[in-house]
Design a protein around this motif. Structure first.
Motif, PDB file in Angstrom:
ATOM      1  N   ASP A 286      -6.697   2.277   5.127  1.00 47.87           N
ATOM      2  CA  ASP A 286      -5.282   2.403   3.802  1.00 47.87           C
ATOM      3  C   ASP A 286      -6.737   3.047   3.282  1.00 47.87           C
ATOM      4  O   ASP A 286      -5.717   3.591   2.215  1.00 47.87           O
ATOM      5  CB  ASP A 286      -4.321   1.676   3.756  1.00 47.87           C
ATOM      6  CG  ASP A 286      -4.265   1.923   2.418  1.00 47.87           C
ATOM      7  OD1 ASP A 286      -2.837   2.605   2.709  1.00 47.87           O
ATOM      8  OD2 ASP A 286      -4.470   1.417   1.229  1.00 47.87           O
TER       9      ASP A 286
ATOM     10  N   PHE B 114      -7.478   6.185   2.456  1.00 46.68           N
ATOM     11  CA  PHE B 114      -6.441   7.110   2.149  1.00 46.68           C
ATOM     12  C   PHE B 114      -6.252   8.210   2.719  1.00 46.68           C
ATOM     13  O   PHE B 114      -5.857   9.403   2.694  1.00 46.68           O
ATOM     14  CB  PHE B 114      -4.931   6.371   1.801  1.00 46.68           C
ATOM     15  CG  PHE B 114      -3.924   7.326   1.746  1.00 46.68           C
ATOM     16  CD1 PHE B 114      -2.264   7.179   2.546  1.00 46.68           C
ATOM     17  CD2 PHE B 114      -3.852   8.198   0.427  1.00 46.68           C
ATOM     18  CE1 PHE B 114      -1.484   8.173   2.485  1.00 46.68           C
ATOM     19  CE2 PHE B 114      -2.410   8.960   0.393  1.00 46.68           C
ATOM     20  CZ  PHE B 114      -1.105   8.766   1.498  1.00 46.68           C
TER      21      PHE B 114
ATOM     22  N   VAL C  61      -2.744   6.641   8.803  1.00 41.66           N
ATOM     23  CA  VAL C  61      -2.788   5.583   8.502  1.00 41.66           C
ATOM     24  C   VAL C  61      -2.449   3.938   8.805  1.00 41.66           C
ATOM     25  O   VAL C  61      -1.426   3.955   9.128  1.00 41.66           O
ATOM     26  CB  VAL C  61      -2.667   5.395   6.475  1.00 41.66           C
ATOM     27  CG1 VAL C  61      -3.307   4.742   5.941  1.00 41.66           C
ATOM     28  CG2 VAL C  61      -3.015   7.059   6.331  1.00 41.66           C
TER      29      VAL C  61
ATOM     30  N   SER D  92      -1.879  -1.722   5.970  1.00 47.50           N
ATOM     31  CA  SER D  92      -2.544  -3.124   5.485  1.00 47.50           C
ATOM     32  C   SER D  92      -2.423  -4.711   6.620  1.00 47.50           C
ATOM     33  O   SER D  92      -3.511  -5.297   6.363  1.00 47.50           O
ATOM     34  CB  SER D  92      -2.529  -2.968   4.182  1.00 47.50           C
ATOM     35  OG  SER D  92      -1.669  -3.353   3.898  1.00 47.50           O
TER      36      SER D  92
ATOM     37  N   TRP E 121      -5.621  11.813   4.859  1.00 50.68           N
ATOM     38  CA  TRP E 121      -3.653  11.726   5.448  1.00 50.68           C
ATOM     39  C   TRP E 121      -3.339  12.288   6.280  1.00 50.68           C
ATOM     40  O   TRP E 121      -2.650  11.901   6.595  1.00 50.68           O
ATOM     41  CB  TRP E 121      -3.405  10.388   4.342  1.00 50.68           C
ATOM     42  CG  TRP E 121      -3.130  11.919   2.668  1.00 50.68           C
ATOM     43  CD1 TRP E 121      -4.112  11.833   2.090  1.00 50.68           C
ATOM     44  CD2 TRP E 121      -2.090  12.788   2.349  1.00 50.68           C
ATOM     45  NE1 TRP E 121      -3.294  13.212   1.235  1.00 50.68           N
ATOM     46  CE2 TRP E 121      -2.643  13.549   1.684  1.00 50.68           C
ATOM     47  CE3 TRP E 121      -1.065  12.819   3.499  1.00 50.68           C
ATOM     48  CZ2 TRP E 121      -1.169  14.642   1.453  1.00 50.68           C
ATOM     49  CZ3 TRP E 121      -0.127  13.880   2.847  1.00 50.68           C
ATOM     50  CH2 TRP E 121      -0.198  14.855   1.841  1.00 50.68           C
TER      51      TRP E 121
ATOM     52  N   THR F  36       1.189  -0.937  -0.036  1.00 51.41           N
ATOM     53  CA  THR F  36       0.212  -0.129   0.322  1.00 51.41           C
ATOM     54  C   THR F  36       1.302   1.290  -0.037  1.00 51.41           C
ATOM     55  O   THR F  36       1.698   1.084   0.165  1.00 51.41           O
ATOM     56  CB  THR F  36      -0.906   0.152   1.602  1.00 51.41           C
ATOM     57  OG1 THR F  36       0.007  -0.111   2.487  1.00 51.41           O
ATOM     58  CG2 THR F  36      -1.986  -1.365   0.973  1.00 51.41           C
TER      59      THR F  36
ATOM     60  N   CYS G 241       1.007   3.252   2.218  1.00 58.58           N
ATOM     61  CA  CYS G 241       1.791   3.681   3.663  1.00 58.58           C
ATOM     62  C   CYS G 241       2.745   2.113   3.403  1.00 58.58           C
ATOM     63  O   CYS G 241       4.375   2.852   4.571  1.00 58.58           O
ATOM     64  CB  CYS G 241       1.085   3.545   4.436  1.00 58.58           C
ATOM     65  SG  CYS G 241      -0.421   4.675   4.974  1.00 58.58           S
TER      66      CYS G 241
END
Length: 157
Positions: free
Chosen positions: A84, A87, A96, A99, A91, A13, A15
């Motif tokens: 996520d 997001f 966040v 996942s 964000w 993801t 993040c």
């Protein structure tokens, strides 16, 4: 998507891409704890009927702090984080949830996770993006400069 399944752990993801080891043993321990929680979630729920209500009150979920431009980790309650999948809506306001730390959909309400985030979170996210945290000075925001919106840098400075 199956409501009882966890988020796809094999999928990277936004993040996860920028994740690096900040040398903190506490973050590693917190990640291990969250992983174990989801691995044995059914057993915990069977043995302790109010388990999820108690878990919801504890700050132990690692997340990157949006107020530092995602440069530092902190521990949060699930209810303080955005999924996520949300997001783009949150964000700049909320950390966040990676996942791989995401609870099964059936546990979101018990843990206080709002997905999608509430209207005030989405509005504050827009304010932070446009006006640097609502101060009216976008140059003070780590998220934008001179009206140009930028996602957090993936390189550490």
């Amino acid at each position: 998507e199956d409501d009882d399944s966890t988020m796809n752990e094999s999928k990277k993801t936004r993040c996860d891409e920028d994740e690096d080891d900040d040398g903190s043993d506490i973050v590693s321990l917190a990640e291990t704890l969250v992983s174990r929680l989801w691995k044995d979630e059914a057993a915990f729920a069977r043995e302790l009927p109010d388990f999820w209500q108690k878990v919801a009150q504890i700050r132990f979920v690692p997340g990157k702090d949006p107020h530092t431009g995602f440069k530092s980790f902190r521990l949060y309650r699930f209810s303080e984080m955005a999924m996520d999948s949300d997001f783009n809506l949150a964000w700049a306001v909320r950390p966040v949830l990676l996942s791989r730390h995401a609870p099964p959909r059936r546990r979101l309400k018990l843990l206080g996770v709002a997905s999608p985030p509430d209207k005030s979170t989405v509005l504050q996210n827009l304010i932070n993006l446009c006006y640097g945290g609502g101060s009216g000075d976008s140059s003070s925001s780590p998220y934008g400069h001179d009206g140009v919106w930028k996602l957090p840098s993936s390189s550490s400075s």
